[in-house]
Design a protein around this motif. Structure first.
Motif, mmCIF file in Angstrom:
data_model
loop_
_atom_site.group_PDB
_atom_site.id
_atom_site.type_symbol
_atom_site.label_atom_id
_atom_site.label_comp_id
_atom_site.label_asym_id
_atom_site.label_seq_id
_atom_site.Cartn_x
_atom_site.Cartn_y
_atom_site.Cartn_z
ATOM 1 N N GLU A 17 -54.335 42.485 -26.889
ATOM 2 C CA GLU A 17 -54.859 41.632 -25.816
ATOM 3 C C GLU A 17 -55.683 42.467 -24.839
ATOM 4 O OE1 GLU A 17 -54.988 38.289 -25.034
ATOM 5 O OE2 GLU A 17 -54.271 38.040 -27.073
ATOM 6 N N MET A 18 -55.299 43.722 -24.640
ATOM 7 C CA MET A 18 -56.064 44.608 -23.755
ATOM 8 C C MET A 18 -57.458 44.831 -24.318
ATOM 9 S SD MET A 18 -55.257 46.003 -20.883
ATOM 10 C CE MET A 18 -56.758 46.227 -19.996
ATOM 11 N N GLU A 19 -57.569 44.980 -25.638
ATOM 12 C CA GLU A 19 -58.882 45.133 -26.263
ATOM 13 C C GLU A 19 -59.726 43.881 -26.073
ATOM 14 O OE1 GLU A 19 -59.057 46.637 -30.294
ATOM 15 O OE2 GLU A 19 -57.305 47.900 -29.908
ATOM 16 N N ARG A 20 -59.125 42.714 -26.252
ATOM 17 C CA ARG A 20 -59.863 41.452 -26.041
ATOM 18 C C ARG A 20 -60.333 41.353 -24.591
ATOM 19 N NH1 ARG A 20 -55.408 39.442 -29.054
ATOM 20 N NH2 ARG A 20 -56.023 39.135 -31.209
ATOM 21 N N TYR A 21 -59.441 41.694 -23.674
ATOM 22 C CA TYR A 21 -59.812 41.673 -22.254
ATOM 23 C C TYR A 21 -60.999 42.605 -22.002
ATOM 24 C CZ TYR A 21 -59.931 42.973 -17.384
ATOM 25 O OH TYR A 21 -60.365 43.264 -16.119
ATOM 26 N N SER A 22 -60.929 43.827 -22.520
ATOM 27 C CA SER A 22 -61.996 44.808 -22.283
ATOM 28 C C SER A 22 -63.342 44.289 -22.763
ATOM 29 C CB SER A 22 -61.673 46.128 -22.975
ATOM 30 O OG SER A 22 -60.536 46.712 -22.396
ATOM 31 N N GLU A 23 -63.366 43.702 -23.952
ATOM 32 C CA GLU A 23 -64.614 43.170 -24.492
ATOM 33 C C GLU A 23 -65.160 42.043 -23.619
ATOM 34 O OE1 GLU A 23 -63.559 41.967 -28.443
ATOM 35 O OE2 GLU A 23 -63.235 44.042 -29.107
ATOM 36 N N TYR A 74 -65.565 35.856 -16.241
ATOM 37 C CA TYR A 74 -64.455 36.753 -15.909
ATOM 38 C C TYR A 74 -63.121 36.005 -15.931
ATOM 39 C CZ TYR A 74 -61.393 40.280 -14.362
ATOM 40 O OH TYR A 74 -60.330 41.153 -14.341
ATOM 41 N N GLN A 75 -63.112 34.766 -15.523
ATOM 42 C CA GLN A 75 -61.878 33.986 -15.579
ATOM 43 C C GLN A 75 -61.371 33.878 -17.019
ATOM 44 O OE1 GLN A 75 -59.992 32.695 -12.790
ATOM 45 N NE2 GLN A 75 -61.306 34.326 -12.028
ATOM 46 N N GLU A 76 -62.294 33.753 -17.963
ATOM 47 C CA GLU A 76 -61.916 33.736 -19.385
ATOM 48 C C GLU A 76 -61.343 35.087 -19.795
ATOM 49 O OE1 GLU A 76 -61.120 32.823 -23.231
ATOM 50 O OE2 GLU A 76 -61.583 31.408 -21.635
ATOM 51 N N ALA A 77 -61.965 36.173 -19.368
ATOM 52 C CA ALA A 77 -61.469 37.514 -19.686
ATOM 53 C C ALA A 77 -60.103 37.752 -19.054
ATOM 54 C CB ALA A 77 -62.471 38.564 -19.193
ATOM 55 N N ARG A 78 -59.932 37.298 -17.846
ATOM 56 C CA ARG A 78 -58.709 37.524 -17.076
ATOM 57 C C ARG A 78 -57.478 36.971 -17.792
ATOM 58 N NH1 ARG A 78 -57.175 35.022 -11.281
ATOM 59 N NH2 ARG A 78 -57.034 33.198 -12.616
ATOM 60 N N LYS A 79 -57.643 35.874 -18.513
ATOM 61 C CA LYS A 79 -56.523 35.300 -19.262
ATOM 62 C C LYS A 79 -55.918 36.348 -20.207
ATOM 63 C CE LYS A 79 -58.582 30.699 -19.428
ATOM 64 N NZ LYS A 79 -59.141 29.670 -20.325
ATOM 65 N N ARG A 81 -56.177 39.635 -19.783
ATOM 66 C CA ARG A 81 -55.562 40.699 -18.966
ATOM 67 C C ARG A 81 -54.147 40.302 -18.582
ATOM 68 N NH1 ARG A 81 -55.386 41.375 -13.547
ATOM 69 N NH2 ARG A 81 -57.146 40.024 -13.091
ATOM 70 N N PHE A 82 -53.940 39.036 -18.215
ATOM 71 C CA PHE A 82 -52.606 38.567 -17.846
ATOM 72 C C PHE A 82 -51.615 38.735 -18.999
ATOM 73 C CE2 PHE A 82 -54.260 35.339 -14.490
ATOM 74 C CZ PHE A 82 -54.427 36.366 -13.581
ATOM 75 N N GLN A 83 -52.087 38.552 -20.222
ATOM 76 C CA GLN A 83 -51.215 38.705 -21.390
ATOM 77 C C GLN A 83 -51.057 40.166 -21.804
ATOM 78 O OE1 GLN A 83 -52.669 36.152 -24.511
ATOM 79 N NE2 GLN A 83 -52.738 34.380 -23.163
ATOM 80 N N ALA A 84 -52.010 40.992 -21.429
ATOM 81 C CA ALA A 84 -52.044 42.379 -21.885
ATOM 82 C C ALA A 84 -51.231 43.336 -21.025
ATOM 83 C CB ALA A 84 -53.483 42.872 -21.942
#
Length: 98
Positions: A17-23, A74-79, A81-84
């Motif tokens: 999930e951290m990788e998805r957030y980073s992208e 960013y709100q989409e990315a943040r989701k 981050r919350f899981q990661a």
């Protein structure tokens, strides 16, 4: 006057999930052009709780910082981050440039 978004990653729970957030977070910067001042470099905690890393992004002002943070991208990315991971995130006003 500049404003800064400061993010401290305190504990990672899910590396994928951290990788998805980073992208997604990288893509979310488009059109907002934050200036990275620190990005998960070497650090030393002098006081307070432990952390895994930190990011400091500079924006022209508080409105620009909020516009990036509240943007749909960013709100989409943040989701993710919350899981990661557990983070502390804040915006702070900078000083007027001399």
């Amino acid at each position: 006057m500049p404003a800064y978004i400061v993010m401290t990653r305190e504990h990672t729970q899910d590396a994928q999930e951290m990788e998805r957030y980073s992208e997604k977070a990288q893509a979310a910067r488009e059109g907002h052009d934050p200036q990275p001042l620190a990005f998960y470099g070497d650090f030393e905690v002098l006081e307070g709780s432990a952390m895994e890393g930190a990011v400091i992004l500079r924006f022209p002002d508080m409105a620009a910082a909020r516009a990036w943070y509240e943007s749909p991208a960013y709100q989409e990315a943040r989701k993710h981050r919350f899981q990661a991971a557990d983070y502390r995130v804040f915006i702070v006003d900078g000083l007027a440039e001399a």
